[in-house]
Scaffold this motif. Structure first.
Motif, PDB file in Angstrom:
ATOM      1  N   GLN A 152      25.223 -16.119 -30.523  1.00 51.30           N
ATOM      2  CA  GLN A 152      24.207 -16.757 -29.681  1.00 51.30           C
ATOM      3  C   GLN A 152      23.407 -15.724 -28.894  1.00 51.30           C
ATOM      4  O   GLN A 152      22.205 -15.886 -28.682  1.00 51.30           O
ATOM      5  N   ALA A 153      24.072 -14.663 -28.459  1.00 49.45           N
ATOM      6  CA  ALA A 153      23.369 -13.597 -27.739  1.00 49.45           C
ATOM      7  C   ALA A 153      22.358 -12.915 -28.652  1.00 49.45           C
ATOM      8  O   ALA A 153      21.212 -12.657 -28.252  1.00 49.45           O
ATOM      9  N   HIS A 154      22.762 -12.631 -29.889  1.00 50.64           N
ATOM     10  CA  HIS A 154      21.818 -12.034 -30.849  1.00 50.64           C
ATOM     11  C   HIS A 154      20.633 -12.962 -31.068  1.00 50.64           C
ATOM     12  O   HIS A 154      19.478 -12.517 -31.082  1.00 50.64           O
ATOM     13  N   ALA A 155      20.906 -14.236 -31.257  1.00 50.24           N
ATOM     14  CA  ALA A 155      19.841 -15.210 -31.519  1.00 50.24           C
ATOM     15  C   ALA A 155      18.866 -15.304 -30.351  1.00 50.24           C
ATOM     16  O   ALA A 155      17.676 -15.571 -30.543  1.00 50.24           O
ATOM     17  N   ALA A 156      19.375 -15.076 -29.134  1.00 49.18           N
ATOM     18  CA  ALA A 156      18.541 -15.163 -27.935  1.00 49.18           C
ATOM     19  C   ALA A 156      17.849 -13.840 -27.615  1.00 49.18           C
ATOM     20  O   ALA A 156      17.136 -13.742 -26.612  1.00 49.18           O
ATOM     21  N   GLY A 157      18.068 -12.838 -28.461  1.00 45.62           N
ATOM     22  CA  GLY A 157      17.437 -11.542 -28.218  1.00 45.62           C
ATOM     23  C   GLY A 157      18.083 -10.754 -27.101  1.00 45.62           C
ATOM     24  O   GLY A 157      17.453  -9.869 -26.512  1.00 45.62           O
ATOM     25  N   ILE A 158      19.316 -11.054 -26.798  1.00 43.85           N
ATOM     26  CA  ILE A 158      20.050 -10.370 -25.724  1.00 43.85           C
ATOM     27  C   ILE A 158      20.808  -9.185 -26.304  1.00 43.85           C
ATOM     28  O   ILE A 158      21.429  -9.294 -27.367  1.00 43.85           O
ATOM     29  N   ARG A 159      20.751  -8.072 -25.624  1.00 39.92           N
ATOM     30  CA  ARG A 159      21.408  -6.868 -26.119  1.00 39.92           C
ATOM     31  C   ARG A 159      22.934  -7.042 -26.136  1.00 39.92           C
ATOM     32  O   ARG A 159      23.530  -7.489 -25.158  1.00 39.92           O
ATOM     33  N   VAL A 160      23.545  -6.688 -27.239  1.00 34.98           N
ATOM     34  CA  VAL A 160      25.005  -6.728 -27.393  1.00 34.98           C
ATOM     35  C   VAL A 160      25.501  -5.305 -27.566  1.00 34.98           C
ATOM     36  O   VAL A 160      25.026  -4.581 -28.443  1.00 34.98           O
ATOM     37  N   THR A 161      26.434  -4.897 -26.723  1.00 33.82           N
ATOM     38  CA  THR A 161      26.954  -3.533 -26.773  1.00 33.82           C
ATOM     39  C   THR A 161      28.468  -3.550 -26.979  1.00 33.82           C
ATOM     40  O   THR A 161      29.196  -4.103 -26.154  1.00 33.82           O
ATOM     41  N   PRO A 162      28.967  -2.961 -28.071  1.00 34.03           N
ATOM     42  CA  PRO A 162      30.422  -2.892 -28.275  1.00 34.03           C
ATOM     43  C   PRO A 162      31.018  -1.653 -27.615  1.00 34.03           C
ATOM     44  O   PRO A 162      30.491  -0.550 -27.758  1.00 34.03           O
ATOM     45  N   LEU A 163      32.095  -1.846 -26.882  1.00 36.42           N
ATOM     46  CA  LEU A 163      32.848  -0.728 -26.315  1.00 36.42           C
ATOM     47  C   LEU A 163      34.138  -0.584 -27.120  1.00 36.42           C
ATOM     48  O   LEU A 163      35.057  -1.378 -26.958  1.00 36.42           O
ATOM     49  N   PRO A 164      34.215   0.381 -28.023  1.00 40.44           N
ATOM     50  CA  PRO A 164      35.396   0.501 -28.879  1.00 40.44           C
ATOM     51  C   PRO A 164      36.632   0.885 -28.083  1.00 40.44           C
ATOM     52  O   PRO A 164      36.551   1.443 -26.988  1.00 40.44           O
ATOM     53  N   GLY A 165      37.768   0.557 -28.660  1.00 40.78           N
ATOM     54  CA  GLY A 165      39.024   0.876 -27.984  1.00 40.78           C
ATOM     55  C   GLY A 165      40.201   0.380 -28.785  1.00 40.78           C
ATOM     56  O   GLY A 165      40.187   0.407 -30.018  1.00 40.78           O
ATOM     57  N   ALA A 166      41.212  -0.104 -28.097  1.00 40.57           N
ATOM     58  CA  ALA A 166      42.465  -0.489 -28.744  1.00 40.57           C
ATOM     59  C   ALA A 166      42.262  -1.581 -29.781  1.00 40.57           C
ATOM     60  O   ALA A 166      41.505  -2.525 -29.582  1.00 40.57           O
TER      61      ALA A 166
END
Length: 269
Positions: free
Chosen positions: A93-107
């Motif tokens: 839904q965030a992608h569809a709304a044009g909202i930036r999505v940021t992944p923080l990699p980790g465990a």
């Protein structure tokens, strides 16, 4: 998208802590579980429950908050969110709304287990949890005899039955990695033939406690035509959205992705 520790709180990255401190809202699979992590690092951000039973309603609220310019951090109970955990719908839904999505990699329990397995391969399949019902579980295992490692999650109360079914399907010589309580105080990692797995559990009563990650050794190379595409698709749909399941099933079997996507949508109805 903030990956959190899978057991040991010291595995939280400095970047994840900084991000959670700066969040206006933290969307959690279980707020009680996440508050333990937040309290450990002195983080007082407001938490919002987002789990499999309320994901669509919660996503609507969170998207509105994002549109207002607020920062939202998404976490699961442990590991990387939206990987065999809720969250994918919110992210879509965030992608569809044009909202930036940021992944923080980790465990990630998947990555930790595959790295500790020693099964050399250029790729692996993460199949999530096996079905709880015996008949469905055995059917799923038939689709997992693949020429690369297969990573599975299993609950402690089903581990013995799952290993017994794997023994029947793959034979006593096929190896498996048993990773129990990864990163926690009583962590155990053992690689052994399936024929010895029950004995390993019997050796210590407490071994039937805690969450398991299993890595099944690669099987023999087979042509794509010999792999049952629909069975592979059914297994993948247990853990993935139809589009992702179809994409991966196409890579495994060589069947057209469009054909498998249509079948996936039919099964999802």
């Amino acid at each position: 998208m903030v990956a959190t520790p899978i057991g040991n709180l010291a595995d939280a990255s400095p970047r994840s802590i900084e991000t959670l401190r700066g969040a206006d809202l933290v969307a959690c699979e279980d707020t009680r579980t996440s508050r333990t992590l937040l309290a450990h690092y002195g983080i007082s951000a407001r938490t919002v429950a987002l789990h499999e039973h309320n994901e669509r309603a919660a996503a609507k609220i969170l998207i509105e908050a994002l549109r207002e310019g607020r920062n939202v951090a998404l976490v699961s109970d442990a590991g990387t969110p939206a990987l065999a955990d809720p969250g994918a719908y919110l992210v879509a839904q965030a992608h569809a709304a044009g909202i930036r999505v940021t992944p923080l990699p980790g465990a990630s329990a998947v990555a930790a287990a595959i790295s500790a397995s020693g099964f050399a391969a250029s790729r692996f399949l993460f199949a999530g949890f096996l079905p709880a019902k015996p008949g469905e579980r055995r059917k799923a295992l038939e689709a997992l005899d693949l020429p690369w490692p297969v990573v599975l999650y299993e609950a402690p109360h089903r581990i013995r039955e799952a290993l017994a079914d794997m023994l029947t399907r793959f034979g006593p010589e096929r190896e498996v990695l048993l990773a129990r309580e990864l990163s926690k105080k009583f962590e155990e990692v053992a690689r052994l033939p399936l024929g010895e797995a029950a004995g390993w559990l019997d050796a210590r009563r407490e071994r039937e406690q805690g969450e398991f990650v299993l890595v099944l050794a690669p099987g023999e190379e087979r042509s794509a035509q010999s792999i049952d595409a629909e069975r592979v698709l059914d297994v993948l749909l247990e853990a993935l959205a139809p589009s992702e399941a179809a994409k991966l099933a196409a890579r495994i079997t060589g069947r057209p992705k469009s054909e498998l996507y249509r079948k996936a949508l039919q099964r999802a109805k």
